[in-house]
Design a protein around this motif. Structure first.
Motif, PDB file in Angstrom:
ATOM      1  N   LYS A  34       0.823  -1.207   0.000  1.00  0.00           N
ATOM      2  CA  LYS A  34       0.000   0.000   0.000  1.00  0.00           C
ATOM      3  C   LYS A  34       0.860   1.261   0.000  1.00  0.00           C
ATOM      4  CE  LYS A  34      -2.187   1.182   3.732  1.00  0.00           C
ATOM      5  NZ  LYS A  34      -3.142   1.246   4.873  1.00  0.00           N
ATOM      6  N   ASN A  35       2.010   1.197   0.678  1.00  0.00           N
ATOM      7  CA  ASN A  35       2.865   2.378   0.801  1.00  0.00           C
ATOM      8  C   ASN A  35       3.903   2.493  -0.306  1.00  0.00           C
ATOM      9  OD1 ASN A  35       1.920   3.687   3.284  1.00  0.00           O
ATOM     10  ND2 ASN A  35       2.550   1.818   4.288  1.00  0.00           N
ATOM     11  N   VAL A  36       4.044   1.452  -1.133  1.00  0.00           N
ATOM     12  CA  VAL A  36       4.967   1.536  -2.261  1.00  0.00           C
ATOM     13  C   VAL A  36       4.548   2.664  -3.193  1.00  0.00           C
ATOM     14  CG1 VAL A  36       5.656   0.374  -4.404  1.00  0.00           C
ATOM     15  CG2 VAL A  36       5.786  -0.846  -2.235  1.00  0.00           C
ATOM     16  N   TYR A  37       3.242   2.851  -3.356  1.00  0.00           N
ATOM     17  CA  TYR A  37       2.735   3.847  -4.296  1.00  0.00           C
ATOM     18  C   TYR A  37       2.880   5.282  -3.790  1.00  0.00           C
ATOM     19  CZ  TYR A  37       0.890  -0.245  -6.607  1.00  0.00           C
ATOM     20  OH  TYR A  37       0.787  -1.465  -7.238  1.00  0.00           O
ATOM     21  N   HIS A  38       3.308   5.433  -2.524  1.00  0.00           N
ATOM     22  CA  HIS A  38       3.543   6.773  -1.991  1.00  0.00           C
ATOM     23  C   HIS A  38       4.997   7.212  -2.179  1.00  0.00           C
ATOM     24  CE1 HIS A  38      -0.032   5.992   0.963  1.00  0.00           C
ATOM     25  NE2 HIS A  38      -0.437   6.311  -0.245  1.00  0.00           N
ATOM     26  N   LEU A  48      11.330   2.616   1.750  1.00  0.00           N
ATOM     27  CA  LEU A  48      10.115   1.858   2.064  1.00  0.00           C
ATOM     28  C   LEU A  48      10.212   1.254   3.457  1.00  0.00           C
ATOM     29  CD1 LEU A  48       7.398   0.629   1.156  1.00  0.00           C
ATOM     30  CD2 LEU A  48       8.699  -1.308   0.257  1.00  0.00           C
ATOM     31  N   TYR A  49      11.385   0.724   3.790  1.00  0.00           N
ATOM     32  CA  TYR A  49      11.575   0.098   5.102  1.00  0.00           C
ATOM     33  C   TYR A  49      11.502   1.133   6.222  1.00  0.00           C
ATOM     34  CZ  TYR A  49      13.849  -2.309   8.969  1.00  0.00           C
ATOM     35  OH  TYR A  49      14.140  -2.838  10.212  1.00  0.00           O
ATOM     36  N   LYS A 124       8.694  -1.978 -10.166  1.00  0.00           N
ATOM     37  CA  LYS A 124       8.254  -0.583 -10.331  1.00  0.00           C
ATOM     38  C   LYS A 124       9.371   0.312 -10.864  1.00  0.00           C
ATOM     39  CE  LYS A 124       5.492   1.646  -7.792  1.00  0.00           C
ATOM     40  NZ  LYS A 124       4.474   1.873  -8.832  1.00  0.00           N
ATOM     41  N   GLY A 125      10.592  -0.225 -10.927  1.00  0.00           N
ATOM     42  CA  GLY A 125      11.695   0.540 -11.486  1.00  0.00           C
ATOM     43  C   GLY A 125      12.230   1.611 -10.566  1.00  0.00           C
ATOM     44  N   LEU A 126      12.002   1.476  -9.254  1.00  0.00           N
ATOM     45  CA  LEU A 126      12.527   2.447  -8.294  1.00  0.00           C
ATOM     46  C   LEU A 126      13.989   2.149  -7.985  1.00  0.00           C
ATOM     47  CD1 LEU A 126       9.469   2.668  -5.862  1.00  0.00           C
ATOM     48  CD2 LEU A 126       9.996   4.117  -7.809  1.00  0.00           C
TER      49      LEU A 126
END
Length: 261
Positions: A34-38, A48-49, A124-126
């Motif tokens: 859910k928080n990856v998209y932020h 992310l961690y 996602k290519g981050l």
């Protein structure tokens, strides 16, 4: 000791406590995905961690407590502990084999979650570098070992309460709440923080965990300043608690063995 460890893996295969690991992983992934998209396009796996570290540790802690309770409580619920004590078993080896299973549980959950997040970040290519992956894997491995040391009092409560899971859970909730409330004691902030870091296993774990993040994660990612308390002293405190709990559990099991005889 090898026989005790092999026995635990065999029992785990039959009792299927692994479902707790699956549920824990699914819960963690729900919050993390859910928080990856932020995240911004320049963010990476460490962002992310660090953005989700509190919920990540809290969920893993709760499931680790449940796993430890069930792992020991089932021995009493199924009556296998009394059969084992008639063989007889060596209480200390029995306890350490159980803790090893807790370490495996924590490692499985944390490593699987980390690898899953690395995969998602890559898709996602981050920003994803070998150094950030290595740092995160190291922190999670250290966390799984330290979190297992926090479980020694949990194991003690499980043995005291036997198959009574409700009472055991109440004891463990009180144990965790004490660790969370200690920094808010009506004392000077520095004294309250030191008491938490050195006298409660959960506080010691939090301090060492923060020290790892401060030491290995770039400041612009973690935004964590250097912890004031000593991580070495905190680790020694965790070791002392582990030894004390092991000693009490061994004593309880030896007394029970004498009654059976």
């Amino acid at each position: 000791m090898k026989e005790y460890i092999a026995s635990e893996f065999l029992k785990e295969k039959r009792q299927r406590h692994k479902y707790l690991a699956v549920v824990c992983w699914m819960t963690l992934m729900f919050f993390l995905i859910k928080n990856v998209y932020h995240l911004t396009s320049k963010a990476g796996i460490l962002d992310l961690y660090c953005d989700n570290v509190q919920i990540y540790i809290f969920i893993t802690l709760m499931f680790s407590i449940l796993y430890t309770m069930v792992l020991l409580g089932d021995e009493y619920r199924n009556g296998t502990i009394y059969q084992l004590q008639m063989i007889p078993i060596v209480p200390l080896k029995f306890i350490l084999a159980k803790i090893l299973m807790v370490i495996c549980f924590n490692s499985l959950v944390m490593m699987t979650t980390t690898i899953s997040c690395i995969f998602i970040i890559g898709i996602k290519g981050l920003n994803l570098t070998s150094s950030s992956i290595a740092i995160l894997l190291f922190i999670n491995l250290a966390d799984s070992l330290l979190l297992s040391m926090v479980m020694f009092p949990v194991a003690l409560f499980a043995i005291l309460c036997k198959e009574n899971y409700i009472v055991s859970l109440l004891f463990n909730i009180s144990y965790i709440m004490l660790g969370l409330m200690m920094p808010s004691l009506p004392l000077k902030q520095e004294i309250a923080q030191k008491l938490t870091a050195y006298l409660h296993p959960l506080g010691s774990y939090a301090l060492i965990h923060n020290w790892f993040i401060y030491k290995f994660v770039p400041y612009e990612t973690s935004m964590l300043s250097k912890p004031k308390e000593s991580a070495v002293v905190a680790f020694l405190g965790m070791l002392i608690w582990s030894v004390i709990c092991c000693g009490i559990m061994e004593l309880l099991m030896r007394k029970k063995k004498e009654k059976i005889r």
